[in-house]
Motif scaffolding. Structure first.
Motif, PDB file in Angstrom:
ATOM      1  N   ARG A   7      24.955  24.054  21.921  1.00 30.47           N
ATOM      2  CA  ARG A   7      24.038  23.288  21.079  1.00 30.47           C
ATOM      3  C   ARG A   7      24.248  23.617  19.601  1.00 30.47           C
ATOM      4  O   ARG A   7      24.347  24.787  19.224  1.00 30.47           O
ATOM      5  N   VAL A   8      24.320  22.583  18.776  1.00 26.13           N
ATOM      6  CA  VAL A   8      24.511  22.736  17.326  1.00 26.13           C
ATOM      7  C   VAL A   8      23.466  21.885  16.613  1.00 26.13           C
ATOM      8  O   VAL A   8      23.239  20.731  16.983  1.00 26.13           O
ATOM      9  N   GLN A   9      22.805  22.468  15.607  1.00 26.58           N
ATOM     10  CA  GLN A   9      21.837  21.728  14.809  1.00 26.58           C
ATOM     11  C   GLN A   9      22.168  21.861  13.315  1.00 26.58           C
ATOM     12  O   GLN A   9      22.535  22.950  12.856  1.00 26.58           O
ATOM     13  N   ILE A  10      22.042  20.744  12.621  1.00 26.12           N
ATOM     14  CA  ILE A  10      22.237  20.749  11.169  1.00 26.12           C
ATOM     15  C   ILE A  10      20.865  20.605  10.523  1.00 26.12           C
ATOM     16  O   ILE A  10      20.150  19.632  10.767  1.00 26.12           O
ATOM     17  N   HIS A  11      20.496  21.579   9.726  1.00 25.12           N
ATOM     18  CA  HIS A  11      19.213  21.553   9.023  1.00 25.12           C
ATOM     19  C   HIS A  11      19.471  21.192   7.558  1.00 25.12           C
ATOM     20  O   HIS A  11      20.057  21.972   6.816  1.00 25.12           O
ATOM     21  N   ARG A  12      19.017  20.007   7.186  1.00 28.73           N
ATOM     22  CA  ARG A  12      19.302  19.509   5.820  1.00 28.73           C
ATOM     23  C   ARG A  12      18.195  19.889   4.841  1.00 28.73           C
ATOM     24  O   ARG A  12      17.025  19.973   5.193  1.00 28.73           O
ATOM     25  N   LYS A  13      18.634  20.094   3.617  1.00 24.82           N
ATOM     26  CA  LYS A  13      17.712  20.343   2.522  1.00 24.82           C
ATOM     27  C   LYS A  13      18.011  19.345   1.398  1.00 24.82           C
ATOM     28  O   LYS A  13      18.911  18.505   1.514  1.00 24.82           O
ATOM     29  N   LYS A  14      17.286  19.483   0.345  1.00 26.12           N
ATOM     30  CA  LYS A  14      17.532  18.603  -0.790  1.00 26.12           C
ATOM     31  C   LYS A  14      18.837  18.975  -1.490  1.00 26.12           C
ATOM     32  O   LYS A  14      19.369  20.066  -1.286  1.00 26.12           O
ATOM     33  N   ASN A  15      19.311  18.073  -2.304  1.00 25.81           N
ATOM     34  CA  ASN A  15      20.524  18.295  -3.108  1.00 25.81           C
ATOM     35  C   ASN A  15      21.753  18.566  -2.233  1.00 25.81           C
ATOM     36  O   ASN A  15      22.609  19.380  -2.585  1.00 25.81           O
ATOM     37  N   ASP A  16      21.790  17.893  -1.072  1.00 20.20           N
ATOM     38  CA  ASP A  16      22.949  17.991  -0.159  1.00 20.20           C
ATOM     39  C   ASP A  16      23.211  19.414   0.340  1.00 20.20           C
ATOM     40  O   ASP A  16      24.338  19.762   0.685  1.00 20.20           O
ATOM     41  N   LYS A  17      22.174  20.244   0.358  1.00 23.53           N
ATOM     42  CA  LYS A  17      22.320  21.596   0.896  1.00 23.53           C
ATOM     43  C   LYS A  17      21.737  21.647   2.311  1.00 23.53           C
ATOM     44  O   LYS A  17      21.096  20.708   2.756  1.00 23.53           O
ATOM     45  N   GLY A  18      21.963  22.784   3.006  1.00 24.40           N
ATOM     46  CA  GLY A  18      21.431  22.930   4.352  1.00 24.40           C
ATOM     47  C   GLY A  18      22.082  24.080   5.091  1.00 24.40           C
ATOM     48  O   GLY A  18      22.777  24.912   4.486  1.00 24.40           O
TER      49      GLY A  18
END
Length: 324
Positions: free
Chosen positions: A290-301
């Motif tokens: 299982r892989v999850q991408i956690h996004r933040k603002k300004n294309d960060k994460g």
């Protein structure tokens, strides 16, 4: 539990109130008469009368009958179905040297003797090439036969967990015993009997893996929390393939049983969500986990990669190193 013999409820002695005298007293005339050198007429009688053919001499030291090993047969309904071949060979070597030290307990079926207790000794004696074997004849009810076989095997820790559970189930289904009554007879707690019988709720494939020692009873009890049989089999195979410990298996099952987290309202557009979901699936297929991408603002994460054992972590690290 105080006063119980061998720590097993009533134990086998409960079925033999005169067990000591059985060994010491002379055997009955009908079965203890020493066989003289056979004449042709004797041979003819044996061929026409199987009861005569199967009975032999009495052992004055033990009070047991000495009978032809070919006249003794196992009980097809006894709890134990599997025998360790290496252990049988070791016992057979001992029997070659010292003989069968403890007589088998059998019932007289007229044409043959059926083993009540001692099938392992019978098998080892056959491997050792013995033609005769000592037996003590006793008659019991069907329920007592099951109880004796169960107690003897539990005393020797010979039953695998599924065989033990099936024996308990038979006592309940056929003889209407309650679990606390079974616990009393075999000298175990009622909880132990209940937990043993729960193993029968596993799929047949997982039960067979337990019999084959691909997983342990601890693994099996953890898997029992999953009701779906296909998921049980999937987890069991993962446990076997990745050599997961019982604790790791319990953690894996716990994660599977956790209710899905309520999805938070996305801060991003549906088009962006679809792109990142696609990326997660692509990484999942590459990583095999299982892989999850956690996004933040300004294309960060951040990227979160799950693993379920030390071996799986090492596999993921090897995967990264091979890419580099």
């Amino acid at each position: 539990m105080a006063g119980r013999k061998n720590g097993l409820g009533r134990g086998l002695d409960a079925f033999f109130p005169d067990r000591t005298s059985v060994v010491k007293e002379p055997a009955r005339k009908t079965i203890t008469k020493t066989v003289k050198t056979e004449k042709k007429s004797d041979v003819a009688e044996k061929q026409t009368n199987p009861t005569v053919a199967k009975k032999q001499t009495a052992d004055s030291k033990t009070g047991a009958m000495i009978v032809k090993i070919s006249s003794v047969e196992p009980n097809m309904d006894q709890p134990r179905k599997q025998f360790d071949e290496d252990a049988l060979m070791e016992l057979s070597e001992s029997i070659k040297q010292y003989g069968v030290l403890h007589p088998l307990l059998v019932s007289d079926k007229k044409d043959y003797y059926e083993i009540i207790a001692g099938e392992r000794r019978w098998r080892a004696a056959k491997l050792a090439g013995l033609t005769e074997i000592p037996v003590i004849v006793k008659e019991f009810s069907e329920q007592e036969l099951v109880e004796i076989s169960l107690i003897e095997n539990i005393q020797r820790e010979d039953l695998n967990p599924v065989e033990e559970a099936m024996a308990y189930k038979r006592l309940i289904d056929e003889f209407h015993l309650k679990q606390d009554e079974i616990a009393e007879r075999v000298g175990k707690s009622r909880t132990a009997v209940t937990n043993a019988m729960r193993l029968l709720k596993l799929s047949e494939k997982v039960q067979q893996m337990l019999i084959d020692e691909m997983i342990t009873a601890g693994h099996a009890r953890a898997i029992l929390s999953i009701a779906d049989k296909e998921k049980q089999e999937s987890i069991a195979m993962k446990v076997f393939d990745e050599k997961l410990s019982v604790r790791e298996t319990e953690a894996l099952v716990k994660r599977m049983l956790e209710p899905p987290k309520t999805a938070k309202k996305s801060k991003f557009s549906s088009a962006e969500d679809a792109i990142y979901e696609s990326l997660e699936e692509k990484m999942k297929s590459i990583m095999g986990t299982r892989v999850q991408i956690h996004r933040k603002k300004n294309d960060k994460g951040k990227i979160e990669i799950e693993y379920y054992s030390k071996d799986e972590l090492e596999r993921i690290i090897d995967l990264f190193e091979s890419i580099g």
